[in-house]
Motif scaffolding. Structure first.
Motif, mmCIF file in Angstrom:
data_model
loop_
_atom_site.group_PDB
_atom_site.id
_atom_site.type_symbol
_atom_site.label_atom_id
_atom_site.label_comp_id
_atom_site.label_asym_id
_atom_site.label_seq_id
_atom_site.Cartn_x
_atom_site.Cartn_y
_atom_site.Cartn_z
ATOM 1 N N GLU A 82 -29.545 -23.586 45.578
ATOM 2 C CA GLU A 82 -29.297 -22.150 45.549
ATOM 3 C C GLU A 82 -28.803 -21.694 44.179
ATOM 4 O O GLU A 82 -28.098 -22.424 43.489
ATOM 5 N N GLU B 269 -14.542 -18.240 43.581
ATOM 6 C CA GLU B 269 -15.586 -18.866 44.374
ATOM 7 C C GLU B 269 -16.934 -18.322 43.895
ATOM 8 O O GLU B 269 -17.124 -17.116 43.798
ATOM 9 N N ILE B 270 -17.851 -19.209 43.574
ATOM 10 C CA ILE B 270 -19.148 -18.805 43.041
ATOM 11 C C ILE B 270 -19.959 -18.027 44.079
ATOM 12 O O ILE B 270 -20.585 -17.024 43.753
ATOM 13 N N ARG B 271 -19.939 -18.448 45.324
ATOM 14 C CA ARG B 271 -20.750 -17.787 46.354
ATOM 15 C C ARG B 271 -20.277 -16.369 46.676
ATOM 16 O O ARG B 271 -21.081 -15.491 46.944
ATOM 17 N N ILE C 175 -17.521 -25.090 35.597
ATOM 18 C CA ILE C 175 -17.705 -25.171 37.040
ATOM 19 C C ILE C 175 -16.917 -26.362 37.565
ATOM 20 O O ILE C 175 -17.011 -27.469 37.029
ATOM 21 N N ALA D 21 -16.599 -27.975 41.252
ATOM 22 C CA ALA D 21 -17.131 -27.962 42.633
ATOM 23 C C ALA D 21 -17.896 -26.660 42.848
ATOM 24 O O ALA D 21 -18.898 -26.440 42.194
ATOM 25 N N ASP D 22 -17.417 -25.784 43.745
ATOM 26 C CA ASP D 22 -18.113 -24.523 44.018
ATOM 27 C C ASP D 22 -17.357 -23.322 43.451
ATOM 28 O O ASP D 22 -17.488 -22.211 43.932
ATOM 29 N N ARG D 23 -16.583 -23.583 42.396
ATOM 30 C CA ARG D 23 -15.806 -22.523 41.739
ATOM 31 C C ARG D 23 -16.144 -22.464 40.261
ATOM 32 O O ARG D 23 -16.547 -23.452 39.660
ATOM 33 N N TYR E 213 -25.362 -19.357 38.275
ATOM 34 C CA TYR E 213 -24.896 -20.691 38.638
ATOM 35 C C TYR E 213 -25.870 -21.302 39.632
ATOM 36 O O TYR E 213 -26.411 -20.603 40.477
ATOM 37 N N ARG E 214 -26.028 -22.617 39.582
ATOM 38 C CA ARG E 214 -26.813 -23.333 40.597
ATOM 39 C C ARG E 214 -25.861 -24.251 41.354
ATOM 40 O O ARG E 214 -25.123 -25.045 40.762
ATOM 41 N N LEU E 215 -25.908 -24.112 42.678
ATOM 42 C CA LEU E 215 -25.194 -25.028 43.571
ATOM 43 C C LEU E 215 -26.252 -25.625 44.490
ATOM 44 O O LEU E 215 -26.760 -24.942 45.386
ATOM 45 N N GLU F 39 -27.530 -27.153 37.458
ATOM 46 C CA GLU F 39 -26.304 -27.446 38.199
ATOM 47 C C GLU F 39 -25.239 -27.936 37.221
ATOM 48 O O GLU F 39 -25.517 -28.736 36.328
#
Length: 107
Positions: A37, A73-75, A58, A60-62, A32-34, A15
């Motif tokens: 996941e 956005e990573i997802r 990284i 947050a989630d970007r 990437y690890r969030l 992470e």
């Protein structure tokens, strides 16, 4: 149909860090690890040819490209900060027996 290709041990994706990996044929992706996941996108920024795993960070989630501060956005791979407008390709992953595997279409 698809086939699973093992990329690395899941414990090697931390992470807050970006891990580069290579698909069969030499195509580079970023892992990437969030939380629990793991996600994957193409490794090359769509604005310029910067490697996200080498020059990105990284937030947050970007993932932010280190060259011109583009963010994705990573997802989803969606471009969410200028000067980027084109999304990153994302890759479907699964963790199987402690290893990160990418699902590739049968050729």
């Amino acid at each position: 149909m698809s086939r699973l290709v093992t990329l690395c041990p899941a414990d090697d994706v931390w992470e807050g860090a970006i891990r580069g990996a290579e698909l069969p044929g030499g195509h580079k992706i970023a892992l990437y690890r969030l939380g629990e996941e793991v996600f994957a996108t193409d490794d090359t920024c769509t604005h310029e040819a910067a490697s996200l795993s080498e020059d990105g960070s990284i937030i947050a989630d970007r993932v932010e490209c280190g060259w011109h501060n583009c963010q994705f956005e990573i997802r989803t791979g969606a471009a969410c900060q200028s000067p980027c407008s084109e999304a990153l390709k994302t890759w479907p992953l699964r963790v199987v027996e402690g290893h990160v595997c990418v699902e590739l279409p049968d050729s």
